[in-house]
Design a protein around this motif. Structure first.
Motif: not given
Length: 233
Positions: A34-41, A58-61, A79-85, A110-112
């Motif tokens: 979660r944390d890294r996906l959120w940081a990238v988003a 992205g997570i729903v997808a 996962l990152h591909r879906i989130i970034v897209n 970003e860094r909880p």
């Protein structure tokens, strides 16, 4: 019937368990990254509200398309591909240049789970200088197109290789290199003032064929996302 998981399941095992019907496997997988996906988003979108919407979509997808995972890349890459897209789709749909300042608590958002104390944090002058440098870096990042920023975020800030970034962005490695090259050239000019040097836009290329990267952009901006979006790739 849900598959039986080991005590310490891999990402692939969790995804397979989710596909097999395990009601908790996907939540466990998402919590792990979660944390890294959120940081990238957040860095890709440059705005917390847009990033939250992109991450959620992205997570729903990913939840619904888990059966499409074929193991050709790591689960995290998938996962990152879906989130970034999803984030890039959000930015393209909005086509809005945001001008409002970043909220003061964006670093913490970003860094909880950050707990290590910065020895300079107690020095107001150092803290102010670091904050100003970070704001300038983020403003510079905000002048890039969404596609260029996504490439630079993945390669220069998140530490992915060009090959991994290409998988995430679903494009050729040469495209990632080109986007990073253009982004670095622009950032080098915009950030030269931070280091008290004159930018040389005709500087020789690095061994990988790309222009030299901007000075320390990863470390200077590591605690915050880009602040804006732009229009030209």
């Amino acid at each position: 019937m849900a598959s039986e998981l080991s005590a310490d399941p891999t990402d692939a095992e969790l995804l397979a368990a989710h596909v097999a019907g395990d009601p908790d496997a996907f939540a466990t997988l998402f919590a792990r990254h979660r944390d890294r996906l959120w940081a990238v988003a957040l860095r890709t979108c440059g705005h917390a509200e847009t990033a939250a919407d992109g991450l959620q979509e992205g997570i729903v997808a990913a939840f619904r398309r888990a059966e499409s995972f074929r193991g050709e890349a790591a689960v995290t890459t998938w996962l990152h591909r879906i989130i970034v897209n999803a984030c890039l789709d959000r930015l393209r749909a909005e086509k809005v240049r945001r001008a409002e300042p970043l909220p003061d608590d964006l670093d913490e958002a970003e860094r909880p789970h950050h707990t290590q104390a910065d020895p300079r944090a107690a020095d107001p002058a150092e803290q102010s200088l670091a904050g100003e440098r970070r704001r300038q870096v983020l403003t510079a990042l905000g002048t890039l197109s969404a596609e260029q920023r996504a490439a630079v975020v993945l390669v220069d800030m998140e530490g992915y290789s060009v090959a991994e970034a290409a998988q995430i962005l679903d494009c050729a490695e040469g495209t990632v290199k080109s986007r990073c090259s253009r982004a670095r050239a622009r950032l080098a000019v915009l950030l030269a003032e931070l280091h008290g040097v004159d930018a040389d836009v005709s500087a020789p290329t690095a061994p990988d064929g790309n222009p030299p990267g901007p000075p320390d952009v990863g470390s200077l901006a590591s605690r915050g996302p880009p602040a804006d979006t732009a229009a030209v790739d």
